[in-house]
Write an enzyme that holds these catalytic residues in place. Structure first.
Site, PDB file in Angstrom:
ATOM      1  CB  THR A  30     -35.096 -18.296 -26.700  1.00 44.31           C
ATOM      2  OG1 THR A  30     -35.334 -19.693 -26.655  1.00 44.31           O
ATOM      3  CG2 THR A  30     -35.859 -17.683 -27.841  1.00 44.31           C
ATOM      4  CG  HIS A  59     -36.937 -24.610 -27.124  1.00 43.27           C
ATOM      5  ND1 HIS A  59     -36.142 -23.496 -27.090  1.00 43.27           N
ATOM      6  CD2 HIS A  59     -37.156 -24.860 -28.440  1.00 43.27           C
ATOM      7  CE1 HIS A  59     -35.887 -23.087 -28.324  1.00 43.27           C
ATOM      8  NE2 HIS A  59     -36.481 -23.906 -29.165  1.00 43.27           N
ATOM      9  CD  GLU A  87     -40.107 -22.278 -24.725  1.00 45.52           C
ATOM     10  OE1 GLU A  87     -38.911 -22.393 -25.072  1.00 45.52           O
ATOM     11  OE2 GLU A  87     -40.455 -21.779 -23.662  1.00 45.52           O
ATOM     12  CD  GLU A 136     -43.425 -17.298 -23.255  1.00 52.18           C
ATOM     13  OE1 GLU A 136     -44.071 -18.317 -23.572  1.00 52.18           O
ATOM     14  OE2 GLU A 136     -42.346 -17.333 -22.639  1.00 52.18           O
ATOM     15  NE  ARG A 162     -27.749 -25.906 -27.540  1.00 47.14           N
ATOM     16  CZ  ARG A 162     -27.805 -24.574 -27.706  1.00 47.14           C
ATOM     17  NH1 ARG A 162     -28.211 -23.805 -26.720  1.00 47.14           N
ATOM     18  NH2 ARG A 162     -27.464 -24.022 -28.845  1.00 47.14           N
ATOM     19  CG  ASN A 192     -38.364 -24.333 -20.108  1.00 46.69           C
ATOM     20  OD1 ASN A 192     -37.549 -25.250 -20.036  1.00 46.69           O
ATOM     21  ND2 ASN A 192     -38.528 -23.627 -21.201  1.00 46.69           N
ATOM     22  CG  HIS A 233     -36.052 -15.612 -21.853  1.00 46.91           C
ATOM     23  ND1 HIS A 233     -34.778 -15.356 -21.410  1.00 46.91           N
ATOM     24  CD2 HIS A 233     -35.933 -16.601 -22.770  1.00 46.91           C
ATOM     25  CE1 HIS A 233     -33.926 -16.123 -22.049  1.00 46.91           C
ATOM     26  NE2 HIS A 233     -34.603 -16.912 -22.875  1.00 46.91           N
ATOM     27  CG  HIS A 277     -31.891 -25.383 -17.394  1.00 50.17           C
ATOM     28  ND1 HIS A 277     -31.806 -25.043 -18.716  1.00 50.17           N
ATOM     29  CD2 HIS A 277     -31.576 -24.263 -16.700  1.00 50.17           C
ATOM     30  CE1 HIS A 277     -31.471 -23.767 -18.819  1.00 50.17           C
ATOM     31  NE2 HIS A 277     -31.328 -23.265 -17.604  1.00 50.17           N
ATOM     32  NE  ARG A 281     -31.334 -25.187 -29.185  1.00 49.91           N
ATOM     33  CZ  ARG A 281     -31.063 -23.904 -29.414  1.00 49.91           C
ATOM     34  NH1 ARG A 281     -31.632 -22.966 -28.683  1.00 49.91           N
ATOM     35  NH2 ARG A 281     -30.227 -23.554 -30.363  1.00 49.91           N
TER      36      ARG A 281
HETATM   37  N1  PXP Z   1     -40.246 -18.638 -22.551  1.00 49.79           N
HETATM   38  C1  PXP Z   1     -39.560 -18.898 -23.685  1.00 49.79           C
HETATM   39  C2  PXP Z   1     -40.208 -18.644 -24.995  1.00 49.79           C
HETATM   40  C3  PXP Z   1     -38.271 -19.463 -23.624  1.00 49.79           C
HETATM   41  O1  PXP Z   1     -37.601 -19.741 -24.772  1.00 49.79           O
HETATM   42  C4  PXP Z   1     -37.709 -19.757 -22.368  1.00 49.79           C
HETATM   43  C5  PXP Z   1     -36.376 -20.406 -22.274  1.00 49.79           C
HETATM   44  O2  PXP Z   1     -36.394 -21.639 -22.919  1.00 49.79           O
HETATM   45  C6  PXP Z   1     -38.471 -19.461 -21.219  1.00 49.79           C
HETATM   46  C7  PXP Z   1     -39.725 -18.890 -21.343  1.00 49.79           C
HETATM   47  C8  PXP Z   1     -37.962 -19.752 -19.851  1.00 49.79           C
HETATM   48  O3  PXP Z   1     -36.888 -18.890 -19.572  1.00 49.79           O
HETATM   49  P1  PXP Z   1     -36.025 -19.132 -18.272  1.00 49.79           P
HETATM   50  O4  PXP Z   1     -35.396 -20.490 -18.405  1.00 49.79           O
HETATM   51  O5  PXP Z   1     -35.029 -18.006 -18.312  1.00 49.79           O
HETATM   52  O6  PXP Z   1     -36.964 -19.064 -17.106  1.00 49.79           O
END
Ligand code: PXP
Length: 246
Positions: free
Chosen positions: A106, A48, A75, A156, A54, A12, A196, A15, A50
């Protein structure tokens, strides 16, 4: 560990876009981060988009779709505008997540039961566009059952409660909940993804859970990338400054 099936890692890169948006500029480009992540062995890229835009922008989604030949997992919340965009751009996978404007990230899984009509509408549209659909849910059999009823390919299972557990007893309890939720999903023919809050330490136990096919990890990977890249980045700047002094 050869008896275990391989697990896909979806990196992901939200960031990376967050850092770019700090200046509303062009760097760092999530596109470059995605290609480097793939060089590093990522099996897919997760973003993601949004509603509040953001971090990831529509431009990122479109360019990633054109550039990343690996799995692209989008996402998104079950809101008309983003669902329509997903149907047009066609990521390989769409993961429906809850979204609240004030949240940092999330928080918790989607309440599929309470939002059944909205979620079902989004699922149907995404499936009709040929996109694999996954629902981000708590490790709760009732939510998994509801997901199954909607005809999605995957769930998920959210690992936040496990990741945030501070005592070993609490962690063991949350890990057991993840294992049970994975088994319950597999029995119902759902593909099991998790994510997550996973990091380089807590991922080990999650990777051992039978049935898990995909992990989506962002924060810990981007955090490490910032640190392991810092020394090199400073050296490069010292060289640039030294050029100015010749
Ligand atoms: N899975 C989902 C559905 C998420 O919303 C996120 C965060 O955007 C992640 C995984 C990844 O989480 P993390 O950034 O804490 O590894």
């Amino acid at each position: 560990m050869s008896h275990l099936h391989p697990i896909r890692l979806g990196v992901n890169i939200d960031h990376v876009a967050t850092i770019r948006q700090a200046r509303r500029g062009v760097e760092p480009d999530p596109l470059a981060a995605a290609l480097l992540a793939i060089l590093g062995g990522a099996d897919g890229i997760t973003i993601h988009l949004r509603e509040d835009r953001r971090h990831i922008q529509e431009r990122d989604l479109r360019l990633l779709r054109q550039t990343v030949s690996h799995r692209l997992n989008l996402e998104l919340a079950a809101v008309a505008e983003v669902v329509a965009l997903a149907c047009e751009v066609k990521p390989d996978e769409a993961t429906l997540v809850p979204e609240r404007r004030e949240e940092l990230t999330t928080e918790g899984g989607l309440d599929v039961i309470a939002n059944e009509r909205t979620v079902a509408g989004a699922v149907d549209q995404l499936k009709a566009a040929g996109i694999e659909v996954s629902l981000f849910v708590d490790p709760d059999p009732r939510q998994i059952e509801a997901a199954k009823t909607l005809g999605v390919k995957a769930v998920e299972i959210q690992t936040a409660r496990y990741s945030e557990a501070r005592s070993s007893a609490h962690r063991a309890k949350e890990l057991a909940a993840l294992k049970d939720a994975a088994a319950y999903s597999v029995e119902r023919g759902l593909a099991v993804h998790m994510g997550h809050g996973l990091d380089y330490v807590n991922v080990v136990h999650v990777a051992r859970i039978p049935g898990v096919e995909e992990l989506n990890i962002g924060h810990s990977i981007v955090s490490r990338a910032v640190l392991v890249g810092m020394e090199r980045a400073v050296r490069d700047m010292k060289v640039a400054i030294a050029h100015g002094r010749i």
